[in-house]
Design an enzyme around this catalytic site. Sequence first.
Site, PDB file in Angstrom:
ATOM      1  N   GLU A  28     -27.465  23.548  98.718  1.00  0.00           N
ATOM      2  CA  GLU A  28     -26.840  22.977  97.534  1.00  0.00           C
ATOM      3  C   GLU A  28     -26.040  21.737  97.885  1.00  0.00           C
ATOM      4  O   GLU A  28     -25.436  21.651  98.953  1.00  0.00           O
ATOM      5  CB  GLU A  28     -25.942  24.022  96.874  1.00  0.00           C
ATOM      6  CG  GLU A  28     -26.771  25.100  96.221  1.00  0.00           C
ATOM      7  CD  GLU A  28     -25.954  26.169  95.543  1.00  0.00           C
ATOM      8  OE1 GLU A  28     -26.384  26.657  94.504  1.00  0.00           O
ATOM      9  OE2 GLU A  28     -24.883  26.513  96.058  1.00  0.00           O
ATOM     10  N   CYS A  33     -20.768  15.933  98.052  1.00  0.00           N
ATOM     11  CA  CYS A  33     -20.322  17.043  98.894  1.00  0.00           C
ATOM     12  C   CYS A  33     -21.584  17.699  99.435  1.00  0.00           C
ATOM     13  O   CYS A  33     -22.356  18.284  98.674  1.00  0.00           O
ATOM     14  CB  CYS A  33     -19.505  18.009  98.030  1.00  0.00           C
ATOM     15  SG  CYS A  33     -19.023  19.496  98.892  1.00  0.00           S
ATOM     16  N   CYS A  54     -23.724  30.061 106.676  1.00  0.00           N
ATOM     17  CA  CYS A  54     -22.631  29.720 107.593  1.00  0.00           C
ATOM     18  C   CYS A  54     -22.302  30.945 108.438  1.00  0.00           C
ATOM     19  O   CYS A  54     -22.377  32.076 107.961  1.00  0.00           O
ATOM     20  CB  CYS A  54     -21.395  29.317 106.785  1.00  0.00           C
ATOM     21  SG  CYS A  54     -20.007  28.765 107.817  1.00  0.00           S
ATOM     22  N   CYS A  77     -15.673  33.304 106.704  1.00  0.00           N
ATOM     23  CA  CYS A  77     -14.399  33.302 105.969  1.00  0.00           C
ATOM     24  C   CYS A  77     -14.546  34.221 104.757  1.00  0.00           C
ATOM     25  O   CYS A  77     -15.507  34.093 103.994  1.00  0.00           O
ATOM     26  CB  CYS A  77     -14.018  31.888 105.527  1.00  0.00           C
ATOM     27  SG  CYS A  77     -13.852  30.753 106.920  1.00  0.00           S
ATOM     28  N   CYS A 110     -15.073  32.807 101.082  1.00  0.00           N
ATOM     29  CA  CYS A 110     -16.041  31.731 100.855  1.00  0.00           C
ATOM     30  C   CYS A 110     -17.441  32.303 100.665  1.00  0.00           C
ATOM     31  O   CYS A 110     -17.909  33.094 101.482  1.00  0.00           O
ATOM     32  CB  CYS A 110     -16.019  30.771 102.043  1.00  0.00           C
ATOM     33  SG  CYS A 110     -17.269  29.482 101.942  1.00  0.00           S
ATOM     34  N   CYS A 170     -15.212  24.441  95.636  1.00  0.00           N
ATOM     35  CA  CYS A 170     -15.115  24.834  97.040  1.00  0.00           C
ATOM     36  C   CYS A 170     -15.418  26.307  97.208  1.00  0.00           C
ATOM     37  O   CYS A 170     -14.836  27.140  96.531  1.00  0.00           O
ATOM     38  CB  CYS A 170     -13.708  24.629  97.554  1.00  0.00           C
ATOM     39  SG  CYS A 170     -13.188  22.946  97.551  1.00  0.00           S
TER      40      CYS A 170
HETATM   41  N1  SAH Z   1     -16.975  24.980 107.026  1.00  0.00           N
HETATM   42  C1  SAH Z   1     -16.217  23.871 106.568  1.00  0.00           C
HETATM   43  C2  SAH Z   1     -16.698  23.244 105.270  1.00  0.00           C
HETATM   44  C3  SAH Z   1     -17.052  24.140 104.107  1.00  0.00           C
HETATM   45  S1  SAH Z   1     -15.817  24.845 103.119  1.00  0.00           S
HETATM   46  C4  SAH Z   1     -14.746  24.249 106.490  1.00  0.00           C
HETATM   47  O1  SAH Z   1     -14.408  25.401 106.722  1.00  0.00           O
HETATM   48  O2  SAH Z   1     -13.931  23.367 106.249  1.00  0.00           O
HETATM   49  C5  SAH Z   1     -14.962  23.574 102.308  1.00  0.00           C
HETATM   50  C6  SAH Z   1     -13.546  23.973 101.910  1.00  0.00           C
HETATM   51  O3  SAH Z   1     -13.544  24.917 100.826  1.00  0.00           O
HETATM   52  C7  SAH Z   1     -12.780  24.651 103.029  1.00  0.00           C
HETATM   53  O4  SAH Z   1     -11.471  24.175 103.102  1.00  0.00           O
HETATM   54  C8  SAH Z   1     -12.800  26.098 102.598  1.00  0.00           C
HETATM   55  O5  SAH Z   1     -11.801  26.837 103.221  1.00  0.00           O
HETATM   56  C9  SAH Z   1     -12.641  25.978 101.109  1.00  0.00           C
HETATM   57  N2  SAH Z   1     -13.041  27.179 100.384  1.00  0.00           N
HETATM   58  C10 SAH Z   1     -13.984  28.058 100.740  1.00  0.00           C
HETATM   59  N3  SAH Z   1     -14.076  29.052  99.835  1.00  0.00           N
HETATM   60  C11 SAH Z   1     -13.181  28.786  98.871  1.00  0.00           C
HETATM   61  C12 SAH Z   1     -12.837  29.450  97.649  1.00  0.00           C
HETATM   62  N4  SAH Z   1     -13.433  30.561  97.260  1.00  0.00           N
HETATM   63  N5  SAH Z   1     -11.876  28.884  96.882  1.00  0.00           N
HETATM   64  C13 SAH Z   1     -11.269  27.732  97.273  1.00  0.00           C
HETATM   65  N6  SAH Z   1     -11.563  27.069  98.406  1.00  0.00           N
HETATM   66  C14 SAH Z   1     -12.512  27.588  99.207  1.00  0.00           C
END
Ligand code: SAH
Length: 368
Positions: A102, A115, A122, A126, A129, A347
């Site tokens: 995406e 983006c 991944c 996390c 996410c 995000c």
């Molecule tokens: N792997 C990279 C890039 C992808 S995530 C990283 O960790 O930075 C991009 C951003 O979105 C990161 O800061 C991540 O922590 C945030 N993010 C992920 N899931 C989210 C959610 N459910 N709500 C808000 N931010 C989120």
Amino acid sequence: MQRPSQIKNKHQKWTDLTFSGLESFLAGEGVNPIHAATLWKMFLREGMDKSHPDKHGRLPQTLNVWLAQNKPFVPEIVSTSLSDDGLTRKSLLRLEDGEMIETVLMGYTGRTTACVSTQVGCAMGCSFCASGQSGLTRNLRAGEIVAQVVHCAGVLQKTDLGRLRNVVLMGMGEPLHNYDSVMNALEIISDSRGLNIGSAHITVSTVGHVPGILRMAEENRPFNLAISLHGASDAVRESLVPAGKRWPLDELLDACRFYGKKSGRRIFFEWTLVSGKNDTLDQAEKLAEKISGIDAHVNLIQLNATASFHGAPPSENMARSFQRTLKESGIPATMRQGRGGDIAASCGQLRLRTDSSTDTVRKYPQQN
Ligand code: SAH
């Protein structure tokens, strides 16, 4: 800096190569390297109908013959969803092997941003996410990362929003877990002979992959760095970001200081606010303390809903107090505008699905 001068494995294609790499490759193929510029103009800049290169005018015979055998694959657009405000567009793209990624185009006037994803899925896991919830399938090749930017630039051409200004690696995947392909892609994207997106407008967002940050610093990479911090103590951070166990906070912040010093760039810290987890004023104070002395900017993001994480964003009041505490300690902090939540393009909501992923999303009241 290592430059690919040749195709290194059977999966690599000419579209994965930097300009100098493509020149050497063409020479090896018996094509005049001068055509590297022609190919980049056609495939990166002009967004032509790539399945019919000859529509583009008269090409030299040798290039035409070579191109017929080396047609670049253009990801197929499986679906696009537009947010209610019309400003965020999520595209689901199918790659050559059928995997899907995406890409999100955010239409802030004058600072349109793509983006893009760097991996299918991944491995960082996390908890909050969506990409992390599904695990890693494979790395993207440089050309597949570039193709997403070309796609966004093409979409923009049909609007009155101007040209593509910014690229953020905040889609699916951990960019520094796919280092070589990502850096080649960024060299291609920032090259003035191609898409010409200045390195000051490109941001690598990382979970806090310390070896990758150090390598970027040592290689004098000129890009902005955003760190997904989310916790100001190891315990809080690890509860949201398992990679924190491998790369503890102090080690990570040392790497950030080093990158800041080498690149001269401000470091961005991303902080997704999760109620009862990391939204306390104690965490805000600790954060200010931990990053004091770094030229830093904190981006606060209200948690977006994903299917299997049962947390909630804090109230608007709580979020504002967190922001105020940082500011009072001299740390610039902004609350990121929620974008595209209605199409699961915010995000952490990006996830591989052939149908609309909105149905995996639990709705919260709008916080912004
Ligand atoms: N792997 C990279 C890039 C992808 S995530 C990283 O960790 O930075 C991009 C951003 O979105 C990161 O800061 C991540 O922590 C945030 N993010 C992920 N899931 C989210 C959610 N459910 N709500 C808000 N931010 C989120």
